[in-house]
Design a protein around this motif. Structure first.
Motif, PDB file in Angstrom:
ATOM      1  N   THR A  88       0.855  -1.186   0.000  1.00 14.13           N
ATOM      2  CA  THR A  88       0.000   0.000   0.000  1.00 14.13           C
ATOM      3  C   THR A  88       0.889   1.234   0.000  1.00 14.13           C
ATOM      4  OG1 THR A  88      -1.792   1.188   1.111  1.00 14.13           O
ATOM      5  CG2 THR A  88      -0.189   0.082   2.530  1.00 14.13           C
ATOM      6  N   GLY A  90      -0.490   3.778   1.455  1.00 16.75           N
ATOM      7  CA  GLY A  90      -1.064   4.424   2.628  1.00 16.75           C
ATOM      8  C   GLY A  90      -1.957   5.607   2.309  1.00 16.75           C
ATOM      9  N   ARG A  91      -2.189   5.839   1.029  1.00 14.57           N
ATOM     10  CA  ARG A  91      -3.003   6.987   0.631  1.00 14.57           C
ATOM     11  C   ARG A  91      -4.114   6.601  -0.343  1.00 14.57           C
ATOM     12  NH1 ARG A  91       2.171   8.271  -0.022  1.00 14.57           N
ATOM     13  NH2 ARG A  91       2.008   8.276  -2.282  1.00 14.57           N
ATOM     14  N   CYS A 134      -7.112   3.212   6.680  1.00 18.01           N
ATOM     15  CA  CYS A 134      -5.700   3.122   7.066  1.00 18.01           C
ATOM     16  C   CYS A 134      -5.536   2.386   8.387  1.00 18.01           C
ATOM     17  CB  CYS A 134      -5.083   4.509   7.141  1.00 18.01           C
ATOM     18  SG  CYS A 134      -4.964   5.335   5.526  1.00 18.01           S
ATOM     19  N   LEU A 138      -3.771  -1.006   6.870  1.00 14.94           N
ATOM     20  CA  LEU A 138      -2.315  -0.890   6.899  1.00 14.94           C
ATOM     21  C   LEU A 138      -1.637  -1.886   7.844  1.00 14.94           C
ATOM     22  CD1 LEU A 138      -3.026   1.527   5.150  1.00 14.94           C
ATOM     23  CD2 LEU A 138      -1.260   2.811   6.334  1.00 14.94           C
TER      24      LEU A 138
END
Length: 148
Positions: A88, A90-91, A134, A138
């Motif tokens: 990922t 993360g965004r 997230c 994540l």
């Protein structure tokens, strides 16, 4: 089992008569359906279901998919479909991988990979992952050390 990555989310599947094609093996489109089911089951197990997606007006949509069909499977084979989140930024993006293993002999019969993008459900446009995505996704991401 010889899984590609540690601690897979496992979705057991068994080909039924309707899954078998004219060549007497599981039709390739069935594997795609099973991957969708496994991906949702994993997301729900992590705490994000369709209701959460709708509430947040966000979804992880498949931007690209690839499947490697390695061995045939047939009617009644007991199969284990493992899935992981493997990358990922993360965004906006994530990667999900799949490995389908025949339970009887541990043979890997299919591998799959999805490139996912976060979208706003109402518009279908790419949007940044909300904090809830997230927070849930994540920590579930595993490394991608396995050779291609």
């Amino acid at each position: 089992m010889n899984w590609d990555f540690p601690t897979p989310h496992i979705h057991p599947v068994t080909p039924q008569l309707a899954d078998i094609d004219g060549l007497d093996h599981t039709n390739n489109a069935v594997y795609v359906r099973w991957c969708e089911q496994a991906g949702w089951a994993h997301s729900e197990a992590l705490g994000l279901d369709l209701a959460a997606y709708r509430r947040l007006n966000r979804a992880m949509a498949i931007q690209g998919a690839a499947y490697d069909y390695l061995l045939p499977t047939g009617l009644g084979d007991e199969l284990l479909l493992g899935t992981w989140l493997t990358a990922t930024d993360g965004r906006l993006t994530m990667e999900r991988r799949f490995q389908l293993v025949r339970a009887g002999d541990g043979a890997t019969v299919m591998r799959g990979r999805w490139q996912l993008v976060c979208i706003e459900i109402d518009s279908g446009k790419p949007r940044r992952m909300p904090a809830e995505f997230c927070d849930v996704y994540l920590p579930a991401v595993v490394g991608t050390e396995r050779p291609a």
